[in-house]
Every structure is written in C-alpha cells, then in structure tokens.
Design an enzyme around this catalytic site. Structure first.
Site, short mmCIF file in Angstrom:
data_model
loop_
_atom_site.label_atom_id
_atom_site.label_comp_id
_atom_site.label_asym_id
_atom_site.label_seq_id
_atom_site.Cartn_x
_atom_site.Cartn_y
_atom_site.Cartn_z
CB THR A 49 -0.95 0.03 1.23
OG1 THR A 49 -0.19 0.36 2.39
CG2 THR A 49 -1.67 -1.30 1.42
N GLY A 50 0.36 2.34 -0.52
CA GLY A 50 1.18 3.56 -0.63
C GLY A 50 2.33 3.34 -1.58
CB SER A 52 1.51 6.18 -5.99
OG SER A 52 1.31 7.00 -4.86
CB SER A 53 5.26 8.67 -4.04
OG SER A 53 4.98 8.95 -2.70
N GLY A 54 7.65 7.40 -2.83
CA GLY A 54 8.48 7.18 -1.64
C GLY A 54 8.90 5.75 -1.39
CB ILE A 55 9.14 3.90 1.84
CG1 ILE A 55 9.89 5.01 2.59
CG2 ILE A 55 9.59 2.53 2.32
CD1 ILE A 55 9.54 5.14 4.08
N GLY A 56 7.25 3.08 -0.54
CA GLY A 56 6.42 2.04 -1.15
C GLY A 56 6.79 1.79 -2.61
CE1 TYR A 194 2.84 9.36 10.30
CE2 TYR A 194 4.70 10.13 11.60
CZ TYR A 194 4.20 9.35 10.58
OH TYR A 194 5.05 8.55 9.85
N1 LIG Z 1 9.36 9.80 5.17
C1 LIG Z 1 9.63 9.69 6.45
O1 LIG Z 1 10.47 10.41 7.02
C2 LIG Z 1 8.94 8.62 7.27
C3 LIG Z 1 9.43 8.38 8.57
C4 LIG Z 1 8.80 7.42 9.34
C5 LIG Z 1 7.75 6.69 8.82
N2 LIG Z 1 7.30 6.94 7.57
C6 LIG Z 1 6.16 6.16 7.08
O2 LIG Z 1 6.50 5.55 5.85
C7 LIG Z 1 5.31 5.32 5.09
C8 LIG Z 1 5.54 5.76 3.65
O3 LIG Z 1 5.74 7.14 3.62
P1 LIG Z 1 6.66 7.89 2.56
O4 LIG Z 1 7.67 8.65 3.32
O5 LIG Z 1 7.11 6.95 1.50
O6 LIG Z 1 5.60 8.96 2.03
P2 LIG Z 1 5.05 9.33 0.59
O7 LIG Z 1 6.11 9.35 -0.43
O8 LIG Z 1 4.23 10.55 0.83
O9 LIG Z 1 4.08 8.10 0.27
C9 LIG Z 1 2.85 7.95 0.90
C10 LIG Z 1 2.07 6.93 0.09
O10 LIG Z 1 0.79 6.74 0.74
C11 LIG Z 1 -0.21 6.87 -0.24
N3 LIG Z 1 -1.44 7.37 0.36
C12 LIG Z 1 -1.63 8.51 1.04
N4 LIG Z 1 -2.91 8.64 1.39
C13 LIG Z 1 -3.55 7.53 0.90
C14 LIG Z 1 -4.89 7.08 0.92
N5 LIG Z 1 -5.86 7.79 1.52
N6 LIG Z 1 -5.19 5.90 0.34
C15 LIG Z 1 -4.23 5.18 -0.27
N7 LIG Z 1 -2.95 5.55 -0.32
C16 LIG Z 1 -2.61 6.72 0.26
C17 LIG Z 1 0.35 7.86 -1.27
O11 LIG Z 1 -0.23 7.68 -2.54
P3 LIG Z 1 -1.44 8.53 -3.14
O12 LIG Z 1 -1.26 9.94 -2.69
O13 LIG Z 1 -1.29 8.32 -4.60
O14 LIG Z 1 -2.67 7.90 -2.60
C18 LIG Z 1 1.80 7.41 -1.32
O15 LIG Z 1 1.95 6.35 -2.21
C19 LIG Z 1 4.18 6.05 5.81
O16 LIG Z 1 3.40 5.13 6.54
C20 LIG Z 1 4.91 6.98 6.77
O17 LIG Z 1 4.16 7.25 7.90
C21 LIG Z 1 7.87 7.88 6.77
#
Ligand SMILES: NC(=O)c1ccc[n+]([C@@H]2O[C@H](COP(=O)([O-])OP(=O)(O)OC[C@H]3O[C@@H](n4cnc5c(N)ncnc54)[C@H](OP(=O)(O)O)[C@@H]3O)[C@@H](O)[C@H]2O)c1
Length: 322
Positions: A49-50, A52-56, A194
């Site tokens: 899940t998630g 489309s960008s970032g870690i996923g 959060y």
């Molecule tokens: N980046 C950090 O510093 C960090 C640190 C600790 C933990 N995390 C965790 O790592 C995970 C991934 O985050 P990331 O940093 O890779 O962020 P990201 O690049 O913003 O990716 C977030 C992903 O979640 C999806 N998403 C958001 N709202 C959604 C919804 N309502 N339904 C379905 N998909 C949804 C987005 O896709 P769409 O917008 O296309 O739906 C996107 O693919 C998150 O759980 C975050 O809490 C991140």
C-alpha cells in the site's frame, strides 16, 4: 467428579519451526543478501500500500526485481500505471489497483480483487500513510486531523489486515509488515495526531502477533527515522537533518521480509526508550526545549497564521485565559 480444565493445550511445534526458519534465514541473508531475498519472495504475492511514491514505490520495484508478484495500491492511478509499466519493462510482475485506504469499503474491495486475481496475499506491507505536523495548541479546533490520521494510518491498515488474516491462517503462513515511525519512541513534538495513529497501529500489531504466532503469521513493525521522500518535503528544515534515502528504507523492508523480525528500530530509538524510563523528566526537558526553539511551520502562510493566532491570544486578558 473432576472439574473440566478451562485451560487449552498450547501448540509449541509452530514456535520451534519458526525458530528454525529464523536461524536459517538470518544465516542465509548474512551470507547472500540478494539471493536470500529472491528465495524468500520468488512467486510470492506481495501487496504494497502507498506504492505510488516514496518508500512504497521503491520497495515495490525492488521486490518485483527479486521475483515477487507485486500488487501496488494508492490513490494516484497514473503514477501507479507508470511504475507498473516500468517494472514490466524490466521483466518483473506487477499490477496496480486504485484504493483510497481511508475508505473502509474501498479496502474491502481491494482485498477481494487481489484474492480474486491472485488467490492469496503472502506478504502485506501496510505502508500508506499521512503525517501532520501541528502543535496541540494549534489543533484545538482541528479534530479532523486526529480523525484522518487514524482513518488512514490505523483503521485502513488494520481493515486490510483483517481481510487477509483468515486466508493466511488457512494456509498457515503470512507476513504483515506495518510501517511505523521512530517518533513513537521519541514522542517528537508537533506530531500528536500522527503518533497517536501509529501508536494505535503498534498496539494492535503487538496483540495480534501474540495471538497469531502459532498460526504461522508473522508481524513486523518498522520504526523508520526520517526518510527523504515526498512526505517530508514540505518541512524545509528537514533538508538539514540526516535522513535515509528511499533505497536504504527499501532495504530495511527487504531485510524485514527475509528475516521476519518482530521490530526494526534504529539504535537512537532504543536510547530514547531507555531515557524515557530512566530519566523521563530530563528527556522531556530536552524535547520541550527543542519544541520551543523550532518554529511551528516553515511555510510563509502558516508563519503568518501563527502570528495572527499569537496576536489573538495576546488580546485575551489573563482573566479570560483562566
Ligand atoms: N518519510 C519519512 O520520514 C517517514 C518516517 C517514518 C515513517 N514513515 C512512514 O512511511 C510510510 C511511507 O511514507 P513515505 O515517506 O514513502 O511517504 P510518501 O512518499 O508521501 O508516500 C505515501 C504513500 O501513501 C499513499 N497514500 C496517502 N494517502 C492515501 C490514501 N488515503 N489511500 C491510499 N494511499 C494513500 C500515497 O499515494 P497517493 O497519494 O497516490 O494515494 C503514497 O503512495 C508512511 O506510513 C509513513 O508514515 C515515513
């Protein structure tokens, strides 16, 4: 007449099997990291899940390259389509299903479709998430911040897991990886909404793991520190903080898939846990000083908003305040 016992006989064998597997995969992943990932995921259905960008997005590509059948989900269809195409161009197997995970019916539809199309999910990566950086004092009239973080980061994630757990129990195997944050250990200020949602996810995961360990289902929690992704991009101050790259974060996830650890947390997280128990007031002092020093927001609009709120507060007499 003997009273029937209320206690049931526990299953020990699955735990011994799991211990054996854990030793084998730890050894294999130390000796041959890429080969062990391939062996672990080849032909396995992984729902990310998630994606489309970032870690996923990065992880989905790594897993597909290692031979997994990756099902990617997020809301933004065109990003998913491009990623799926790129994976297929490189010989990998991937498909995309649009889903808004904050909509529980959409979560059910997603799971039904994956099961219909692939028959099962071997590994679920609950990675979709949203983060909100806002102080409690600026959230008093924004209860929806708490609701929407819970809806996506907690309710959506467990809804998907609850859909898939019965078939995992039936097969006697499954791995659920729930993405959390180092903030759970540090209690970083301005992230109450959060962190509340991620703590809920962690609490659910711990209880579920303790119930399902003998059914062949493993749960992993990953407490990521900062990762340089679109999520942290709006907070300009983070440009100066050390952060993992998306590739490094994806590697943590790949390690989790191979070794199925219970939790992956950076050493700094463990230091914070120790400090919170041993010197709680000192830890609180340091965090609070950090909170006071850092501005609420780095965007011009919110700084103006803060100034407006500060003026509003100053116009209230001390008597009114009490
Ligand atoms: N980046 C950090 O510093 C960090 C640190 C600790 C933990 N995390 C965790 O790592 C995970 C991934 O985050 P990331 O940093 O890779 O962020 P990201 O690049 O913003 O990716 C977030 C992903 O979640 C999806 N998403 C958001 N709202 C959604 C919804 N309502 N339904 C379905 N998909 C949804 C987005 O896709 P769409 O917008 O296309 O739906 C996107 O693919 C998150 O759980 C975050 O809490 C991140």
């Amino acid at each position: 007449m003997a009273t029937p016992s209320l206690l049931r006989r526990p299953h020990i064998r699955p735990h011994l099997k799991r211990l054996g597997a854990s030793l084998r995969w730890t050894l294999l992943s130390t000796l041959t990291p890429s080969l062990s990932l391939e062996q672990r995921v080849k032909g396995k259905v992984v729902l990310v899940t998630g994606a489309s960008s970032g870690i996923g997005a990065f992880t989905a590509q790594r897993l597909a390259a290692a031979g997994a059948i990756v099902v990617m989900t997020a809301r933004t269809e065109d990003k998913l389509t491009k990623l799926v195409q790129s994976i297929r161009d490189h010989g990998g197997k991937a498909s995309a299903i649009r889903c808004d995970i904050s909509d529980l019916d959409d979560c059910d539809r997603l799971c039904r479709r994956v099961i219909d199309e692939h028959g099962r999910v071997d590994i679920l990566i609950n990675n979709a998430g949203r983060s909100i950086r806002r102080s409690v004092v600026f959230s008093v009239d924004r209860f929806h911040d708490f609701q929407r973080t819970m809806q996506l980061n907690y309710f959506g994630a467990i809804r998907i897991a609850l859909n898939l757990i019965p078939s995992m129990i039936e097969r006697g195997d499954g791995h659920i990886i729930n993405i959390s944050t180092l903030g759970v250990q540090t209690g970083v200020p301005r992230f109450s909404a959060y962190l509340g949602s991620k703590c809920a996810l962690e609490g659910w995961t711990s209880a579920a793991q303790n119930e399902l360990a003998h059914k062949g289902i493993d749960f992993t929690l990953i407490n990521y520190p900062l990762v340089r992704t679109p999520m942290i991009a709006p907070t300009k101050a983070y440009d100066r903080f050390p952060a993992l790259t998306e590739a490094q974060a994806a590697q943590w996830l790949c390690n989790a898939i191979v070794r199925r650890q219970k939790r992956i947390v950076p050493t700094s997280g463990l230091v914070f846990v120790g400090m919170n128990y041993l010197v709680p007031r000192t830890t609180e002092f340091l965090m609070n000083i950090g909170y006071q020093v850092a501005p609420e927001s780095f965007s011009k609009v919110t700084v103006l908003d803060e100034e407006r709120q500060a003026r509003k507060r100053a116009s209230i007499t001390p008597l009114q305040r009490h």
